[in-house]
Scaffold this active site. Structure first.
Site, PDB file in Angstrom:
ATOM      1  CG  ASN A   9      22.101  36.876  24.454  1.00 30.67           C
ATOM      2  OD1 ASN A   9      22.208  36.291  25.169  1.00 30.67           O
ATOM      3  ND2 ASN A   9      21.275  36.559  23.494  1.00 30.67           N
ATOM      4  CD1 TRP A  10      28.765  37.161  26.363  1.00 31.52           C
ATOM      5  CD2 TRP A  10      29.630  36.078  28.331  1.00 31.52           C
ATOM      6  NE1 TRP A  10      29.746  37.705  26.808  1.00 31.52           N
ATOM      7  CE2 TRP A  10      30.309  37.194  27.946  1.00 31.52           C
ATOM      8  CE3 TRP A  10      29.831  35.748  29.674  1.00 31.52           C
ATOM      9  CZ2 TRP A  10      31.512  37.723  28.589  1.00 31.52           C
ATOM     10  CZ3 TRP A  10      30.812  35.922  30.044  1.00 31.52           C
ATOM     11  CH2 TRP A  10      31.641  37.124  29.697  1.00 31.52           C
ATOM     12  CE  LYS A  11      22.598  34.400  21.004  1.00 28.00           C
ATOM     13  NZ  LYS A  11      22.255  33.768  19.613  1.00 28.00           N
ATOM     14  CG  HIS A  93      17.079  35.884  21.965  1.00 24.73           C
ATOM     15  ND1 HIS A  93      17.317  34.849  21.103  1.00 24.73           N
ATOM     16  CD2 HIS A  93      18.209  36.705  21.584  1.00 24.73           C
ATOM     17  CE1 HIS A  93      18.366  34.706  20.302  1.00 24.73           C
ATOM     18  NE2 HIS A  93      18.870  35.791  20.433  1.00 24.73           N
ATOM     19  CD  GLU A  95      19.268  31.767  20.310  1.00 17.00           C
ATOM     20  OE1 GLU A  95      19.982  31.791  21.724  1.00 17.00           O
ATOM     21  OE2 GLU A  95      19.909  31.962  19.280  1.00 17.00           O
ATOM     22  CD  GLU A 163      19.058  39.618  18.410  1.00 18.71           C
ATOM     23  OE1 GLU A 163      20.166  39.847  18.550  1.00 18.71           O
ATOM     24  OE2 GLU A 163      18.336  38.712  18.950  1.00 18.71           O
ATOM     25  N   GLY A 169      23.426  33.719  14.505  1.00 17.37           N
ATOM     26  CA  GLY A 169      24.479  32.392  14.473  1.00 17.37           C
ATOM     27  C   GLY A 169      24.837  32.007  13.038  1.00 17.37           C
ATOM     28  CB  SER A 209      25.734  37.276  11.454  1.00 14.31           C
ATOM     29  OG  SER A 209      25.338  35.970  11.479  1.00 14.31           O
ATOM     30  N   GLY A 230      25.755  38.341  19.615  1.00 13.27           N
ATOM     31  CA  GLY A 230      25.906  36.886  20.319  1.00 13.27           C
ATOM     32  C   GLY A 230      27.245  36.462  20.491  1.00 13.27           C
ATOM     33  N   GLY A 231      27.447  35.521  19.466  1.00 11.98           N
ATOM     34  CA  GLY A 231      28.991  34.814  19.296  1.00 11.98           C
ATOM     35  C   GLY A 231      30.114  35.693  19.241  1.00 11.98           C
TER      36      GLY A 231
END
Ligand code: PGA
Length: 249
Positions: A9-11, A93, A95, A163, A169, A209, A230-231
């Protein structure tokens, strides 16, 4: 058998130059032993789909609207994502739930729209740190699954991602026991909603993470069928070892 899934997920990250990473990732895994999905920002989706067209990597959206079309400025429908080359879409998600106040009912409507458009819906659930510390994790997961997962889901069209909000993150990861507990619980809960057979086929991802150094340990957990990353999905050099760990799991 559930085919494992490594999802990135590149957000809100990535402009044209990031397509390089996608090409590198696709080259590194010509015949992967798991599904590989990258969800870039929607501005890149069409070109991302072209970039990976001849490869085993699929692309997806990060959110969709519950309606197919209409006066919803700034929103994107599941049909549009499909038309741009997406195979899947993340819905609910944390976010989105936090930044946009999305409720379980809205997430469920989005998941229904995604499935109706021919996409796989990746429904996200997960507790906050306060909820974890108050011992409310399983109650919250039960409520989120009951409220967010469409009743009509089939094993092929539904993925659920656990999640924990406090692990996203932050570099903090739940213990293997905590991950196993929630994933076992989700499988049992889904059986109540969707029936044993469907629940047995739904892929359950862990997210929060995940990186190359902890992936193998997480993927060894029985009801973990992959990860939502993510990251560490932004660079092929970081994501590729996670894919490799999943192929070996
Ligand atoms: P992270 O994000 O891997 O950067 O923690 C996970 C996610 O939000 O899907």
């Amino acid at each position: 058998m559930r085919r494992k899934l490594a999802a990135g997920n590149w957000k809100m990250n990535g402009t044209s130059a990031a397509l390089e990473e996608l090409a590198t990732l696709a080259q590194a895994h010509p015949a992967p032993g798991c599904d590989i999905l990258i969800c870039p920002p929607s501005t890149l989706l069409h070109r991302a789909a072209d970039t990976v067209a001849a490869s085993a990597v699929a692309v997806g959206g990060q959110d969709c609207h519950a309606k197919t079309s209409g006066a919803h400025t700034g929103d994107i429908s599941a049909d549009m994502l499909r038309d741009a080359g997406a195979t899947s879409v993340i819905v609910g998600h944390s976010e989105r739930r936090t930044d946009h106040g999305e409720s379980d009912a809205q997430v469920q409507a989005k998941a229904e729209a995604a499935i109706a458009a021919g996409l796989i819906a990746i429904v996200c659930v997960g507790e906050s740190l306060e909820q974890r510390e108050a011992g409310e994790t399983l109650d919250l997961i039960r409520a989120q699954l009951a409220g967010s997962v469409p009743q009509s889901s089939k094993a092929e069209t539904l993925v659920v991602a656990y999640e924990p909000v406090w692990a996203i993150g932050t570099g903090k990861v739940p213990t293997i026991e905590q991950i196993a507990e929630v994933h076992d619980f989700m499988r049992t809960e889904l059986a109540q909603h969707l029936g044993e057979d469907t629940a047995a086929g739904v892929r359950l991802l862990y997210g929060g993470s995940v990186k190359a150094s902890n992936a193998a340990e997480i993927f060894a957990v029985t009801n973990v069928d992959g990860a939502l990353v993510g990251g560490a999905s932004l660079k092929a050099a970081d994501f590729s070892p996670i894919v490799s760990a999943l192929e070996k799991a």
